[in-house]
Design a protein around this motif. Structure first.
Motif, PDB file in Angstrom:
ATOM      1  N   ILE A  56       0.849  -1.201   0.000  1.00  0.00           N
ATOM      2  CA  ILE A  56       0.000   0.000   0.000  1.00  0.00           C
ATOM      3  C   ILE A  56       0.879   1.243   0.000  1.00  0.00           C
ATOM      4  N   GLU A  57       1.942   1.233   0.814  1.00  0.00           N
ATOM      5  CA  GLU A  57       2.836   2.392   0.884  1.00  0.00           C
ATOM      6  C   GLU A  57       3.467   2.679  -0.479  1.00  0.00           C
ATOM      7  N   LEU A  58       3.969   1.650  -1.136  1.00  0.00           N
ATOM      8  CA  LEU A  58       4.562   1.829  -2.459  1.00  0.00           C
ATOM      9  C   LEU A  58       3.534   2.397  -3.433  1.00  0.00           C
ATOM     10  N   ALA A  59       2.321   1.846  -3.415  1.00  0.00           N
ATOM     11  CA  ALA A  59       1.280   2.301  -4.336  1.00  0.00           C
ATOM     12  C   ALA A  59       0.884   3.754  -4.063  1.00  0.00           C
ATOM     13  N   VAL A  60       0.733   4.109  -2.788  1.00  0.00           N
ATOM     14  CA  VAL A  60       0.353   5.487  -2.434  1.00  0.00           C
ATOM     15  C   VAL A  60       1.453   6.456  -2.853  1.00  0.00           C
ATOM     16  N   LEU A  61       2.697   6.127  -2.539  1.00  0.00           N
ATOM     17  CA  LEU A  61       3.802   7.008  -2.929  1.00  0.00           C
ATOM     18  C   LEU A  61       3.858   7.173  -4.444  1.00  0.00           C
ATOM     19  N   PRO A 115      -5.071   4.040   8.094  1.00  0.00           N
ATOM     20  CA  PRO A 115      -3.921   3.785   8.982  1.00  0.00           C
ATOM     21  C   PRO A 115      -2.580   3.868   8.237  1.00  0.00           C
ATOM     22  N   ALA A 116      -2.556   3.415   6.978  1.00  0.00           N
ATOM     23  CA  ALA A 116      -1.322   3.513   6.182  1.00  0.00           C
ATOM     24  C   ALA A 116      -0.977   4.976   5.924  1.00  0.00           C
ATOM     25  N   LEU A 117      -1.986   5.796   5.621  1.00  0.00           N
ATOM     26  CA  LEU A 117      -1.746   7.225   5.396  1.00  0.00           C
ATOM     27  C   LEU A 117      -1.237   7.893   6.677  1.00  0.00           C
ATOM     28  N   LYS A 118      -1.831   7.554   7.824  1.00  0.00           N
ATOM     29  CA  LYS A 118      -1.388   8.134   9.107  1.00  0.00           C
ATOM     30  C   LYS A 118       0.057   7.754   9.387  1.00  0.00           C
ATOM     31  N   LYS A 119       0.420   6.498   9.125  1.00  0.00           N
ATOM     32  CA  LYS A 119       1.801   6.047   9.343  1.00  0.00           C
ATOM     33  C   LYS A 119       2.758   6.815   8.421  1.00  0.00           C
ATOM     34  N   MET A 120       2.349   7.018   7.184  1.00  0.00           N
ATOM     35  CA  MET A 120       3.184   7.737   6.228  1.00  0.00           C
ATOM     36  C   MET A 120       3.298   9.216   6.609  1.00  0.00           C
ATOM     37  N   LEU A 121       2.235   9.795   7.178  1.00  0.00           N
ATOM     38  CA  LEU A 121       2.290  11.174   7.667  1.00  0.00           C
ATOM     39  C   LEU A 121       3.288  11.286   8.821  1.00  0.00           C
ATOM     40  N   ARG A 122       3.220  10.328   9.766  1.00  0.00           N
ATOM     41  CA  ARG A 122       4.158  10.335  10.901  1.00  0.00           C
ATOM     42  C   ARG A 122       5.602  10.187  10.426  1.00  0.00           C
TER      43      ARG A 122
END
Length: 197
Positions: free
Chosen positions: A8-13, A47-54
C-alpha cells in the motif's frame, strides 16, 4: 513476500508522485491497480496514510478555493517520500517479483531505470517458470487420479502461467531491443501433457 502495508505504501507514494490526491481518489485508484481480488478498504488505507504522515513521507495540504463544511484532505508526497519511492522502486530482490508486489511495481515502471525493470521482469519470469515446472510435474503425476474438473482446473492454471511467461518474455525482449542488446531466443514454457502444443 511483501507485507500488505508495504505494498500500500509503495502504491500510495507512486500515485502521489504523479500528483496530489484526496483519500477517496487514492482508494479508487488503488482499487483499480490492485484488482477486484484485493480491494482496499478505508480501514486499511487511512492507517497507512497516518503512518506515512508520521514518517514524513506524505503531508496534508489544504485545497485552494471555496472551503466547505466537510473539507477533503489532500495528500502530497514530500521530498523524503519521493526518495523512499525511488528506493523502493530500485529494489530488485524476490519481493519485487512476488505476486503481491509485482503488479504495483509494474504500474510504476516508467519511473524505474531500464536495468532494474529488466531484472524485475527476469526475476518474475524465472519465478513463474519454476512454478510452472512444479505444477506440470504434479499435473502429470495426478492426471490419472484426478476427476475431469480437477484436471481442468489444473490445466487452466498451467495455461494462465504459460501465458504470463510468454508476456514477460515479450516485455524483456522489448526492453533489450530498446537498449540495443540482442534479444535471446524466447524461453517457451514447457507444454504440459494436457495442454495442446
Amino acid at each position: 513476500m511483501a507485507r500488505r502495508g508495504d505494498t500500500i505504501e509503495l502504491a500510495v507514494l507512486g500515485l502521489l508522485h504523479e500528483g496530489p490526491m484526496h483519500g477517496y481518489e487514492l482508494r479508487k485508484r488503488l482499487n483499480l491497480m490492485l484488482g477486484w481480488g484485493r480491494l482496499l478498504s478505508y480501514g486499511s488505507l487511512y492507517p497507512a496514510l497516518k503512518k506515512m504522515l508520521r514518517g514524513n513521507l506524505i503531508k496534508e495540504a489544504v485545497p485552494s478555493g471555496v472551503q466547505t463544511r466537510r473539507q477533503r484532505i489532500v495528500y502530497e508526497v514530500t521530498d523524503l517520500g519521493t526518495a523512499e519511492f525511488s528506493r523502493l522502486m530500485s529494489e530488485v530482490g524476490p519481493a519485487a517479483w512476488e505476486d503481491d508486489n509485482f503488479d504495483i511495481r509494474f504500474r510504476f515502471f516508467s519511473s524505474t531505470d531500464m536495468e532494474i525493470r529488466l531484472r524485475v521482469l527476469e526475476g518474475r519470469r524465472s519465478r513463474l517458470q519454476e512454478r510452472l515446472d512444479r505444477v506440470q510435474r504434479e499435473l502429470a503425476m495426478t492426471q490419472a487420479e484426478a476427476d475431469r474438473y480437477a484436471a481442468e482446473l489444473q490445466r487452466h492454471g498451467v495455461e494462465s502461467v504459460e501465458r504470463e511467461v510468454r508476456w514477460l518474455s515479450d516485455l524483456i525482449n522489448a526492453e533489450r531491443n530498446v537498449q540495443g542488446q540482442p534479444a535471446p531466443a524466447p524461453e517457451a514454457p514447457t507444454a504440459s501433457p494436457s495442454t495442446p502444443s
